[in-house]
Design a protein around this motif. Structure first.
Motif, PDB file in Angstrom:
ATOM      1  N   VAL A 113     -16.728  37.686  21.159  1.00  0.00           N
ATOM      2  CA  VAL A 113     -16.392  37.814  22.586  1.00  0.00           C
ATOM      3  C   VAL A 113     -15.479  36.600  22.670  1.00  0.00           C
ATOM      4  CG1 VAL A 113     -17.607  37.191  24.976  1.00  0.00           C
ATOM      5  CG2 VAL A 113     -18.622  38.537  23.205  1.00  0.00           C
ATOM      6  N   ASN A 114     -15.624  35.417  22.351  1.00  0.00           N
ATOM      7  CA  ASN A 114     -14.798  34.146  22.496  1.00  0.00           C
ATOM      8  C   ASN A 114     -13.349  34.505  21.823  1.00  0.00           C
ATOM      9  OD1 ASN A 114     -15.686  31.727  24.015  1.00  0.00           O
ATOM     10  ND2 ASN A 114     -17.163  31.948  22.264  1.00  0.00           N
ATOM     11  N   LEU A 115     -13.463  35.427  20.765  1.00  0.00           N
ATOM     12  CA  LEU A 115     -11.865  35.523  20.141  1.00  0.00           C
ATOM     13  C   LEU A 115     -11.024  36.708  21.015  1.00  0.00           C
ATOM     14  CD1 LEU A 115      -9.878  35.700  18.009  1.00  0.00           C
ATOM     15  CD2 LEU A 115     -11.285  37.403  16.832  1.00  0.00           C
ATOM     16  N   ALA A 116     -12.182  37.776  21.568  1.00  0.00           N
ATOM     17  CA  ALA A 116     -11.633  38.682  22.591  1.00  0.00           C
ATOM     18  C   ALA A 116     -11.038  38.057  23.555  1.00  0.00           C
ATOM     19  CB  ALA A 116     -12.585  40.010  22.679  1.00  0.00           C
ATOM     20  N   SER A 117     -12.039  37.145  24.306  1.00  0.00           N
ATOM     21  CA  SER A 117     -11.336  36.519  25.533  1.00  0.00           C
ATOM     22  C   SER A 117     -10.044  35.812  25.175  1.00  0.00           C
ATOM     23  CB  SER A 117     -12.348  35.644  26.145  1.00  0.00           C
ATOM     24  OG  SER A 117     -13.504  36.295  26.433  1.00  0.00           O
ATOM     25  N   LEU A 128      -9.540  45.257  24.060  1.00  0.00           N
ATOM     26  CA  LEU A 128     -10.783  45.978  24.212  1.00  0.00           C
ATOM     27  C   LEU A 128     -11.841  45.652  23.156  1.00  0.00           C
ATOM     28  CD1 LEU A 128     -12.194  48.552  25.397  1.00  0.00           C
ATOM     29  CD2 LEU A 128     -11.029  49.874  23.548  1.00  0.00           C
ATOM     30  N   LEU A 129     -12.717  45.048  23.741  1.00  0.00           N
ATOM     31  CA  LEU A 129     -14.058  44.596  22.965  1.00  0.00           C
ATOM     32  C   LEU A 129     -15.045  45.702  23.021  1.00  0.00           C
ATOM     33  CD1 LEU A 129     -15.862  42.503  21.356  1.00  0.00           C
ATOM     34  CD2 LEU A 129     -16.308  41.620  23.715  1.00  0.00           C
ATOM     35  N   VAL A 130     -15.493  46.432  21.717  1.00  0.00           N
ATOM     36  CA  VAL A 130     -16.292  47.243  21.751  1.00  0.00           C
ATOM     37  C   VAL A 130     -17.649  46.723  21.033  1.00  0.00           C
ATOM     38  CG1 VAL A 130     -16.750  49.623  20.503  1.00  0.00           C
ATOM     39  CG2 VAL A 130     -14.474  48.868  21.379  1.00  0.00           C
ATOM     40  N   ASP A 131     -18.682  47.147  21.716  1.00  0.00           N
ATOM     41  CA  ASP A 131     -20.089  46.758  20.848  1.00  0.00           C
ATOM     42  C   ASP A 131     -20.574  47.997  20.158  1.00  0.00           C
ATOM     43  OD1 ASP A 131     -22.699  46.075  20.421  1.00  0.00           O
ATOM     44  OD2 ASP A 131     -23.102  45.081  22.521  1.00  0.00           O
ATOM     45  N   PRO A 137     -27.646  45.920  20.311  1.00  0.00           N
ATOM     46  CA  PRO A 137     -26.380  45.386  21.030  1.00  0.00           C
ATOM     47  C   PRO A 137     -26.797  44.133  21.649  1.00  0.00           C
ATOM     48  CG  PRO A 137     -27.620  47.181  22.405  1.00  0.00           C
ATOM     49  CD  PRO A 137     -28.415  46.903  21.122  1.00  0.00           C
ATOM     50  N   GLY A 138     -25.520  43.277  22.011  1.00  0.00           N
ATOM     51  CA  GLY A 138     -25.419  42.138  22.821  1.00  0.00           C
ATOM     52  C   GLY A 138     -24.376  41.602  23.357  1.00  0.00           C
ATOM     53  N   VAL A 139     -23.341  42.462  23.506  1.00  0.00           N
ATOM     54  CA  VAL A 139     -22.199  41.996  24.133  1.00  0.00           C
ATOM     55  C   VAL A 139     -22.365  42.035  25.531  1.00  0.00           C
ATOM     56  CG1 VAL A 139     -19.767  42.581  24.769  1.00  0.00           C
ATOM     57  CG2 VAL A 139     -20.463  42.633  22.347  1.00  0.00           C
ATOM     58  N   ILE A 210      -5.285  45.216  21.346  1.00  0.00           N
ATOM     59  CA  ILE A 210      -6.134  44.896  20.260  1.00  0.00           C
ATOM     60  C   ILE A 210      -7.341  45.323  20.688  1.00  0.00           C
ATOM     61  CG2 ILE A 210      -6.968  42.880  18.802  1.00  0.00           C
ATOM     62  CD1 ILE A 210      -4.608  41.453  19.553  1.00  0.00           C
ATOM     63  N   ILE A 211      -8.109  45.949  19.602  1.00  0.00           N
ATOM     64  CA  ILE A 211      -9.319  46.470  19.649  1.00  0.00           C
ATOM     65  C   ILE A 211     -10.223  45.738  18.455  1.00  0.00           C
ATOM     66  CG2 ILE A 211     -10.827  48.321  19.474  1.00  0.00           C
ATOM     67  CD1 ILE A 211      -7.366  49.173  19.615  1.00  0.00           C
ATOM     68  N   ILE A 212     -11.263  45.027  19.287  1.00  0.00           N
ATOM     69  CA  ILE A 212     -12.177  44.299  18.349  1.00  0.00           C
ATOM     70  C   ILE A 212     -13.547  44.932  18.448  1.00  0.00           C
ATOM     71  CG2 ILE A 212     -13.534  42.193  18.046  1.00  0.00           C
ATOM     72  CD1 ILE A 212     -11.123  40.667  19.243  1.00  0.00           C
TER      73      ILE A 212
END
Length: 270
Positions: A113-117, A128-131, A137-139, A210-212
């Motif tokens: 989450v921090n890297l995506a932010s 785009l951050l995909v859980d 799940p935790g995102v 970028i997709i994480i």
């Protein structure tokens, strides 16, 4: 933990000697973008179709989500990580990254989450951050959001992707795809043709996105190993004085067929 300490020393040496990547340029605001490429947009995205969700700074602070804060001293660590990750992605023309860990409670979701932010602050990029942790799940909890439809609903029930995406207000250029309902056959779903098609669609639709993927731990099941062949690169998150050396070595061995671009030592006491 001697190998981890040696890896840290190498990372520190690299960080101290590394200059700004030649393919990256600074914008007038001090942010970086690829040289010769036009930014995808010049201001915050207008999320006309993506559902906007309210988040509170107090909750983010409690969850240690601080990378988007300009004045937070701990955000600098994520800025360093962001720069190193982005350089490797640009070097290889990659844009799909997985984040995993050997076991539970290593801090992989917080890191993802921090890297995506942090990456979403880069000029010319959206994230785009995909859980993809479909069992646990935790995102959504990191952002203080209630459970909602997400990736599993797309895979199982053909829910339209446009109905599942969320934009957290206050973090421009970041979109979230929650995990959705918990499912048991998660490894089969992550390795399904529909999932493969989705990854390719996400990868190719916007070149500057970028997709994480936040994946389950490597040693907790087959999910991560089933899915990592579909991504460009992988980050392995470990916890200082918690993750066992044998678990790190086993995880790296299992991930040897993928592009592991780094191992992050988390929860380090200063």
């Amino acid at each position: 933990m001697e190998r981890i300490k040696q890896a840290l020393e190498r990372a520190r040496a690299e960080r101290e000697s590394h200059q700004l990547h030649p393919r990256m340029q600074r914008s007038a605001t001090g942010k970086r973008r690829p040289a010769g490429q036009v930014a995808e947009h010049t201001g915050p995205i207008d999320y006309t179709q993506t559902k906007k969700v309210d988040i509170t700074q107090d909750h983010l602070n409690n969850q240690r989500i601080i990378a988007h804060q300009e004045e937070d001293e701990f955000a600098d660590a994520y800025k360093m990580l962001r720069t190193q990750v982005l350089q490797r992605l640009v070097d290889h023309d990659w844009n799909v990254l997985a984040v995993t860990s050997p076991g539970k409670k290593d801090g992989k979701t917080t890191t993802a989450v921090n890297l995506a932010s942090s990456l979403s602050l880069e000029v010319g990029y959206t994230v785009l951050l995909v859980d993809a942790n479909l069992r646990h799940p935790g995102v959504h909890t990191q952002f203080g959001l209630s459970a909602s439809e997400g990736l599993s609903d797309y895979l199982l029930d053909n829910a339209p992707l446009s109905d599942l995406l969320l934009h957290p207000k206050g973090i421009d250029d970041l979109t979230i795809l929650p995990a959705g309902k918990v499912i048991r056959n998660s490894s089969e779903m992550l390795n399904s043709p529909r999932m493969g098609t989705l990854v390719q669609e996400l990868k190719s639709r916007y070149p500057q996105r970028i997709i994480i993927f936040d994946l389950p731990p490597v040693l907790e099941g087959a999910d991560a190993l089933a899915f990592t062949p579909q991504v460009d690169a992988t980050l392995l998150v470990t916890a200082d004085n918690e993750t066992k050396k044998a678990d790190i070595e086993r995880s790296l061995e299992l991930l040897s067929s993928t592009n592991v671009i780094g191992t992050i030592l988390n929860k380090v006491n200063s």
